[in-house]
Design a protein around this motif. Structure first.
Motif, mmCIF file in Angstrom:
data_model
loop_
_atom_site.group_PDB
_atom_site.id
_atom_site.type_symbol
_atom_site.label_atom_id
_atom_site.label_comp_id
_atom_site.label_asym_id
_atom_site.label_seq_id
_atom_site.Cartn_x
_atom_site.Cartn_y
_atom_site.Cartn_z
ATOM 1 N N LEU A 27 0.836 -1.202 0.000
ATOM 2 C CA LEU A 27 0.000 0.000 0.000
ATOM 3 C C LEU A 27 0.874 1.256 0.000
ATOM 4 O O LEU A 27 1.723 1.434 0.868
ATOM 5 N N ILE A 28 0.657 2.105 -0.991
ATOM 6 C CA ILE A 28 1.422 3.344 -1.096
ATOM 7 C C ILE A 28 0.565 4.493 -0.598
ATOM 8 O O ILE A 28 -0.543 4.721 -1.101
ATOM 9 N N ILE A 29 1.052 5.196 0.392
ATOM 10 C CA ILE A 29 0.360 6.377 0.919
ATOM 11 C C ILE A 29 1.065 7.590 0.339
ATOM 12 O O ILE A 29 2.158 7.949 0.780
ATOM 13 N N LYS A 30 0.462 8.171 -0.671
ATOM 14 C CA LYS A 30 1.115 9.268 -1.387
ATOM 15 C C LYS A 30 0.848 10.584 -0.682
ATOM 16 O O LYS A 30 -0.299 10.957 -0.453
ATOM 17 N N ARG A 31 1.899 11.262 -0.315
ATOM 18 C CA ARG A 31 1.760 12.566 0.327
ATOM 19 C C ARG A 31 1.317 13.602 -0.693
ATOM 20 O O ARG A 31 1.739 13.564 -1.852
ATOM 21 N N PRO A 32 0.467 14.545 -0.298
ATOM 22 C CA PRO A 32 0.055 15.596 -1.226
ATOM 23 C C PRO A 32 1.222 16.528 -1.542
ATOM 24 O O PRO A 32 2.107 16.749 -0.700
ATOM 25 N N ASP A 33 1.236 17.047 -2.752
ATOM 26 C CA ASP A 33 2.277 18.008 -3.121
ATOM 27 C C ASP A 33 2.067 19.312 -2.366
ATOM 28 O O ASP A 33 0.951 19.846 -2.312
ATOM 29 N N SER A 34 3.141 19.803 -1.762
ATOM 30 C CA SER A 34 3.069 21.066 -1.033
ATOM 31 C C SER A 34 4.474 21.626 -0.922
ATOM 32 O O SER A 34 5.452 20.980 -1.312
ATOM 33 N N GLU A 35 4.587 22.808 -0.361
ATOM 34 C CA GLU A 35 5.915 23.409 -0.192
ATOM 35 C C GLU A 35 6.769 22.648 0.812
ATOM 36 O O GLU A 35 7.977 22.880 0.913
ATOM 37 N N PHE A 36 6.157 21.730 1.577
ATOM 38 C CA PHE A 36 6.907 20.949 2.556
ATOM 39 C C PHE A 36 7.034 19.482 2.138
ATOM 40 O O PHE A 36 7.342 18.629 2.962
ATOM 41 N N SER A 37 6.795 19.178 0.862
ATOM 42 C CA SER A 37 6.843 17.786 0.400
ATOM 43 C C SER A 37 8.204 17.139 0.592
ATOM 44 O O SER A 37 8.314 15.914 0.678
ATOM 45 N N ASP A 38 9.272 17.956 0.629
ATOM 46 C CA ASP A 38 10.615 17.403 0.796
ATOM 47 C C ASP A 38 11.043 17.345 2.260
ATOM 48 O O ASP A 38 12.195 17.050 2.567
ATOM 49 N N GLY A 39 10.115 17.627 3.164
ATOM 50 C CA GLY A 39 10.402 17.569 4.595
ATOM 51 C C GLY A 39 9.700 16.392 5.244
ATOM 52 O O GLY A 39 9.006 15.622 4.583
ATOM 53 N N PRO A 40 9.858 16.223 6.554
ATOM 54 C CA PRO A 40 9.182 15.121 7.248
ATOM 55 C C PRO A 40 7.661 15.305 7.243
ATOM 56 O O PRO A 40 7.175 16.442 7.254
ATOM 57 N N PRO A 41 6.894 14.195 7.207
ATOM 58 C CA PRO A 41 5.427 14.290 7.135
ATOM 59 C C PRO A 41 4.803 15.093 8.275
ATOM 60 O O PRO A 41 3.774 15.736 8.090
ATOM 61 N N CYS A 42 5.440 15.068 9.464
ATOM 62 C CA CYS A 42 4.848 15.771 10.607
ATOM 63 C C CYS A 42 4.756 17.273 10.355
ATOM 64 O O CYS A 42 3.795 17.925 10.774
ATOM 65 N N LEU A 43 5.745 17.867 9.659
ATOM 66 C CA LEU A 43 5.696 19.300 9.365
ATOM 67 C C LEU A 43 4.539 19.611 8.439
ATOM 68 O O LEU A 43 3.836 20.607 8.606
ATOM 69 N N GLU A 44 4.345 18.742 7.454
ATOM 70 C CA GLU A 44 3.259 18.947 6.499
ATOM 71 C C GLU A 44 1.897 18.884 7.188
ATOM 72 O O GLU A 44 1.014 19.693 6.943
ATOM 73 N N SER A 45 1.751 17.914 8.099
ATOM 74 C CA SER A 45 0.473 17.768 8.793
ATOM 75 C C SER A 45 0.196 18.951 9.710
ATOM 76 O O SER A 45 -0.962 19.341 9.893
#
Length: 246
Positions: free
Chosen positions: A201-219
């Motif tokens: 199962l692939i959980i694809k992160r949404p594209d955003s300005e923080f896509s290259d950072g850890p998921p916690c920052l994006e959330s």
């Protein structure tokens, strides 16, 4: 009647959770009560009492082999939680999840498998999912990747459909409508994964300005910051210094 329900939510069979619910003050805050683990076998009578609305049953998803057939993200929000918005986000990311209303009005987001998988794999996938959904601080069940001993019981989750079709802990369909127990069974059949499907199962992160950072920052960008601002801003500083060393 209990067999289908029991087969879906079966977990540790030598202990279970008990919650004695306190009085609600009616303002949307969490209902206070007393919760504890009872070191007694999970009998058919307990499953039946749950569905009959007599005694609420809490199940520990991880078994003595450190495996499970279900996991859950416990979104700890109570006053006027928007389940439909959550379901729309799940559909946006095309995730195989089932959303239920928790006993206090928040959400239990379930991931089901048709056969046992390692608790560690289930936990890893749920941690990824909670981040992309914007609930990085929510609890994940199973809480343990492995039980430390034969006396370890892990942590339990209160199950949905307490009191059957008369419940307030119902499941939602894809349109955000409450459904009865029979419809829940259909949703379980629709969304449950094989162990191989969960593994890939692939959980694809949404594209955003923080896509290259850890998921916690994006959330964190997807919800209001109510406390710990200095600590959170420090994490963004660390991200910025790594991205732009100059």
């Amino acid at each position: 009647m209990i067999e289908r329900f029991k087969n879906i939510f079966y977990g540790l069979d030598r202990a279970h959770g008990v919650t004695l619910v306190g009085e609600s003050n009616g303002d949307g805050n969490k209902v206070k009560g007393k919760s504890f683990v009872k070191r007694e076998p999970v009998t058919d009578k307990l499953w039946q009492k749950h569905l009959d609305g007599v005694d609420s049953l809490g199940i520990i998803p991880i078994n003595d082999d450190n495996k499970c057939k279900w996991g859950c993200i416990d979104i700890d929000s109570y006053a006027e939680f928007d389940h439909k918005q959550l379901i729309n986000k799940i559909k946006q990311f095309q995730l195989p999840l089932v959303v239920c209303r928790s006993k206090s009005g928040g959400a239990h987001v379930f991931l089901f498998t048709e056969d046992y998988v390692s608790a560690g794999l289930m936990q890893d996938k749920l941690n990824e999912i909670r981040s992309v959904l914007g609930y990085g601080g929510s609890e994940v069940f199973p809480k343990q990747r492995e039980l430390k001993s034969k006396d370890d019981t892990g942590n339990f989750l209160n199950l949905p459909y307490f009191n059957g079709d008369k419940t307030t802990r119902y499941c939602f369909n894809d349109q955000g409508e409450a459904v009865n127990l029979e419809r829940f069974y259909l949703l379980h059949e629709l969304y449950k994964l094989t162990p191989e499907q969960l593994e890939t199962l692939i959980i694809k992160r949404p594209d955003s300005e923080f896509s290259d950072g850890p998921p916690c920052l994006e959330s964190l960008t997807q919800s209001d910051i109510k406390d710990g601002r200095d600590r959170i801003i420090y994490q963004y500083i660390q991200y910025a210094k790594r991205k732009w060393p100059d």
